[in-house]
Design an enzyme around this catalytic site. Structure first.
Site, PDB file in Angstrom:
ATOM      1  N   GLU A 174       0.801  -1.142   0.078  1.00 24.64           N
ATOM      2  CA  GLU A 174       0.190   0.064  -0.041  1.00 24.64           C
ATOM      3  C   GLU A 174       0.637   1.364  -0.032  1.00 24.64           C
ATOM      4  OE1 GLU A 174      -3.601   0.074   0.235  1.00 24.64           O
ATOM      5  OE2 GLU A 174      -3.380  -1.846  -0.328  1.00 24.64           O
ATOM      6  N   HIS A 249      -4.438   1.894   6.956  1.00 26.67           N
ATOM      7  CA  HIS A 249      -3.151   2.116   6.863  1.00 26.67           C
ATOM      8  C   HIS A 249      -2.670   2.785   8.000  1.00 26.67           C
ATOM      9  CE1 HIS A 249      -4.343   2.775   2.432  1.00 26.67           C
ATOM     10  NE2 HIS A 249      -3.817   1.661   2.589  1.00 26.67           N
ATOM     11  N   CYS A 370      -2.724  11.366   3.695  1.00 28.42           N
ATOM     12  CA  CYS A 370      -3.028  10.503   2.371  1.00 28.42           C
ATOM     13  C   CYS A 370      -2.941  11.160   1.073  1.00 28.42           C
ATOM     14  CB  CYS A 370      -4.494  10.060   2.263  1.00 28.42           C
ATOM     15  SG  CYS A 370      -5.230   9.055   3.544  1.00 28.42           S
TER      16      CYS A 370
END
Length: 446
Positions: A174, A249, A370
């Site tokens: 990720e 995450h 993000c």
């Protein structure tokens, strides 16, 4: 050598919508099928970039990917002219059209993992695009990500842009959302910190409600690929129960920069062992680790997920102190707001908090962290970056006008069936590549 951290934010694409595609992401699921405002989303992100650039931080921009992805829809069996493909998908499998239309590439913390030249075996900056194989709408991003990074960081003597790892669950990757770097100075060798949710080939705890998207094996493969020194590479497991609480995450529960780790007390399995390992590796490089651990009694995991306190940017200022960039939701949560007030009033490394309105991104589960990919660059490397991607007054004005010209101010999931949206998006992206000087970046331009 003198080096600085640059942040490359993703520009929100014209198809920004709330389709609820991300199981495990509480905000994404809770806002499913509501109306989105792509124009506001893009402007909110752009204004954050500009304000940070005005404060003296190196700020770049990464373009959106082409959406809807006709390549994906054709690979899934929809045929005919472009408008026919979209119409068939909308009628027969609207969930696949939603996946093909997602603007999720805006969250560039998931674009790649980046290791600076001070850490790598060949003294180049290394990029490994994330395969994002846990979600269809994100698994289609990595080839376009590689192409974009190769266009911006084109000097192969200074930059190495790899392909993504194989897209298998055993190597689920990720990107930088599960990676950070600690150092005394950006240009000096540092300690790279990889956080994973599960291990494919080692027995250990795993979440039971939501999936763990990052594997230990993927993190280790990226470290090997980048030629990182074993003694300066630390792996830690994220607590499975916080993944089950919506921390999909690690950057939803922790953030680090320079010599500072800011995290929740429940971020890691065996946190003291993690802190000790980081401190020892960083100490060997002549630096001392500062851990700011937020106790659960002050800010619960639910508060952290709801406010995105840790999905913040931790930025080093010229005076050696650090600044925290948070979403406005942090001021709307009483516990988080009180904690931030006490944090800044203390004598720790974080002396300033800046609040930004990123509501459109936040409703899909993406805060300030993000939206950005961190890339440490020395002076020569920065000079080798494509020049038109750096945010300043002129580029800001051009992009702001470009958004006004091309973006809708309302988009619902049913609007994804509109064939005009594809034409609008392609027209916008064709103009954007000229603004950014990136050449023929997209499939439709080739």
């Amino acid at each position: 050598m003198n080096a600085k951290e640059a942040n490359f934010d993703g520009l929100v694409g014209p198809t920004h919508n709330y389709a609820g595609l991300s199981f495990g992401n509480v905000a994404s699921l809770s806002n499913e099928k509501s109306d989105a405002n792509p124009k506001a989303a893009a402007k909110q992100g752009l204004r954050k970039m500009k304000q940070l650039a005005d404060l003296g931080f190196a700020q770049g921009v990464l373009p959106p990917q082409e959406r809807p992805s006709l390549r994906l829809l054709r690979e899934l069996g929809f045929s005919g002219k472009d408008a026919d493909v979209i119409a068939k998908a909308a009628r027969q499998a609207p969930e696949l059209l939603a996946a093909a239309s997602s603007a999720s590439a805006m969250w560039t913390a998931n674009a790649a993992t980046v290791s600076p030249s001070a850490d790598t075996g060949d003294a180049r900056v290394h990029f490994t695009p994330a395969n994002l194989c846990s979600k269809l709408h994100r698994a289609i991003e990595h080839e376009s990500t590689r192409r974009t990074l190769a266009a911006i960081f084109a000097d192969e003597a200074r930059f190495a842009v790899h392909d993504a790892l194989p897209g298998t669950p055993a190597l689920g990757d990720e990107g930088a959302a599960n990676h950070t770097r600690f150092c005394a100075e950006y240009g000096a060798p540092g300690v790279e910190f990889f956080v994973y949710g599960r291990a494919e080939y080692r027995r250990g705890p795993e979440p039971t409600r939501f999936p763990a998207r990052q594997t230990f094996e993927a993190s280790r493969a990226v470290a090997h690929r980048h030629g990182l020194r074993e003694e300066a590479t630390i792996y830690a497991q994220q607590r499975p129960d916080v993944i089950d609480a919506g921390v999909f995450h690690n950057d939803v529960i922790a953030v680090g920069n320079r010599d500072t780790l800011f995290c929740h007390e429940h971020a890691f399995v065996d946190p003291q062992a993690v802190y000790d390992a980081l401190a020892a590796s960083l100490g060997a490089l002549g630096a001392q680790l500062n851990v700011i651990e937020v106790p659960d009694r002050a800010v619960s995991v639910a508060d952290a997920v709801g406010s995105y306190l840790f999905n913040s940017q931790l930025l080093a200022r010229e005076d050696g102190t650090q600044m925290l960039v948070v979403p406005q939701e942090c001021r709307e949560n009483a516990n988080v707001a009180a904690y931030l007030d006490a944090l800044v009033a203390g004598n720790g490394p974080i002396r300033d908090v800046r609040v930004f309105d990123l509501r459109e991104s936040m409703k899909n589960g993406g805060g300030p962290a993000c939206l950005r990919l961190r890339v440490v660059l020395n002076d020569a490397e920065r000079a080798a970056v494509k020049p038109n991607v750096w945010i300043g007054d002129a580029l800001f004005a051009s992009l702001d006008a470009w958004i006004d010209k091309h973006y809708r101010d309302r988009l619902s999931p049913v609007d994804l069936a509109d064939p005009a949206l594809l034409d609008e998006s392609r027209t916008a992206l064709d103009e954007l590549t000229q603004i950014l000087g990136l050449g023929s970046l997209y499939d439709f331009q080739r």
